[in-house]
Design an enzyme around this catalytic site. Structure first.
Site, PDB file in Angstrom:
ATOM      1  N   ALA A  22       0.824  -1.212   0.000  1.00 23.98           N
ATOM      2  CA  ALA A  22       0.000   0.000   0.000  1.00 23.98           C
ATOM      3  C   ALA A  22       0.863   1.268   0.000  1.00 23.98           C
ATOM      4  CB  ALA A  22      -0.938  -0.016   1.200  1.00 23.98           C
ATOM      5  N   HIS A  23       0.172   2.405  -0.037  1.00 28.71           N
ATOM      6  CA  HIS A  23       0.874   3.687  -0.155  1.00 28.71           C
ATOM      7  C   HIS A  23       1.750   3.980   1.072  1.00 28.71           C
ATOM      8  CE1 HIS A  23      -3.133   5.621   1.454  1.00 28.71           C
ATOM      9  NE2 HIS A  23      -2.523   4.899   2.371  1.00 28.71           N
TER      10      HIS A  23
END
Length: 352
Positions: free
Chosen positions: A256-257
């Site tokens: 994920a980010h």
């Protein structure tokens, strides 16, 4: 197994040369001129094959072994049948990996689809993109405006390289992969269907529903990283998502980010890493593990497969279970659970 024309045998490497290349000692010096052409599992190894063994539990496989050489350590060497040369090393697994790369170099990365290396006239390349000499672009690839691609890199069929992306030298961007909003180092391998640089999962609940939060960071992939097929790496929200030098990512991983992964980590298939997690160097994470967001996993940590990591993990620890805890605690809990179950069954109880 019948002859595998996808990965044909090597023309032959002398055993003494192979020993030098993989850092092993050839115990049978009279066999130094014998040729090795391929790798094989122990049980079906034939003349020309090299194989390896790590555990005494598999000693029965030697009964059918006719290999040209066996790579092993001192504990296994007495089990090797007479007449089969031994390549002795303290790290047989790593030595066998090196041997495989020497004998089958085309299997180290996805191969080109066409026999002729060129820039296909069926690719779509923006006129402002800058490609160094020796770049290969296969049919139906798309390279966006302002992208820069280094010498020796191959862009596979149907791959997408977004505007202003930077890709270093000697990389392989395989068929169907997409690379957006990213800076890619040298000698990076991205396998088919990987997705790099799409926006991360960020929404703020409001009266009108879920409001999308812009993701304006990048993905930075350092040198010698390998990204497996179908793996997704989201770009950062406001900072960057970073994959450190030498890290290897299996197929079907979600990163994920804002995640930051250190150098020389190994992460197995179906792992999910939530946003803003920091992972140190040399971390190993087993398949199907779930890693919570906004936590820190220290360098040298090992996470068992199918674990749920909810909080920080100190450097050098081995964790497992749901929730993940030190391995000694996890194994104790499993033992106690098994003992309770056995007692319950012996007492005539029934499972609910």
């Amino acid at each position: 197994m019948e002859q595998n024309w996808f990965f044909p045998p090597h023309g032959g490497i002398r055993l003494s040369d192979l020993a030098d290349a993989i850092g092993a000692t050839l115990e049978n010096v009279d066999a130094e001129d014998r040729l090795v052409r391929s790798v094989s599992p122990v049980y079906r190894a034939q003349e020309g094959d090299v194989c390896y063994m790590l555990s005494r539990r598999n000693r029965d496989e030697f009964e059918s072994c006719k290999a040209t050489a066996v790579i092993c350590d001192k504990s296994i060497a007495p089990l090797v049948p007479p007449g089969i040369p031994i390549l002795l090393t303290e790290a047989p697994h790593a030595a066998f990996a090196l041997a495989g790369g020497l004998l089958h170099p085309i299997a180290l990365r996805p191969p080109p689809l066409l026999s002729k290396s060129t820039i296909s006239d069926k690719a779509a390349i923006d006129p402002t993109a800058r490609l160094e000499e020796g770049v290969e672009v296969e049919p139906f690839a798309v390279i966006g405006a302002g992208a820069e691609i280094g010498q020796g890199t191959r862009i596979g069929s149907g791959a997408i390289v977004g505007p202003d992306v930077r890709i270093g030298r000697d990389c392989t961007i395989s068929a169907g992969a997409s690379v957006l909003y990213s800076l890619i180092g040298n000698n990076v391998i991205i396998h088919p269907g990987a997705r790099i640089g799409q926006d991360g999962f960020g929404f703020a609940p409001g009266r009108r529903g879920m409001i999308k939060i812009v993701q304006i960071g990048r993905v930075i992939i350092q040198d010698n990283v390998e990204v497996g097929a179908g793996t997704t790496i989201d770009r950062g929200a406001m900072d960057d998502t970073v994959i450190g030098e030498g890290t290897k990512l299996d197929n079907q991983i979600q990163i994920a980010h804002n995640v930051r992964i250190g150098r020389h980590c190994g992460i197995a298939s179906q792992v999910g890493i939530a946003g803003s997690t920091k992972i140190g160097d040399g971390v190993l994470i087993g398949g199907a593990s779930a890693i919570n967001g906004h936590i820190t996993i220290g360098s040298g940590v090992q996470i068992a497969a199918m674990s749920g990591v909810a909080a920080d993990v100190p450097a050098g620890e081995r964790y497992g279970g749901i929730p993940a805890r030190p391995m000694r605690d996890f194994l104790r809990d499993i033992g106690e659970m098994a003992a309770r179950h056995k007692k319950h069954r012996n007492a005539g109880g029934k499972d609910e």
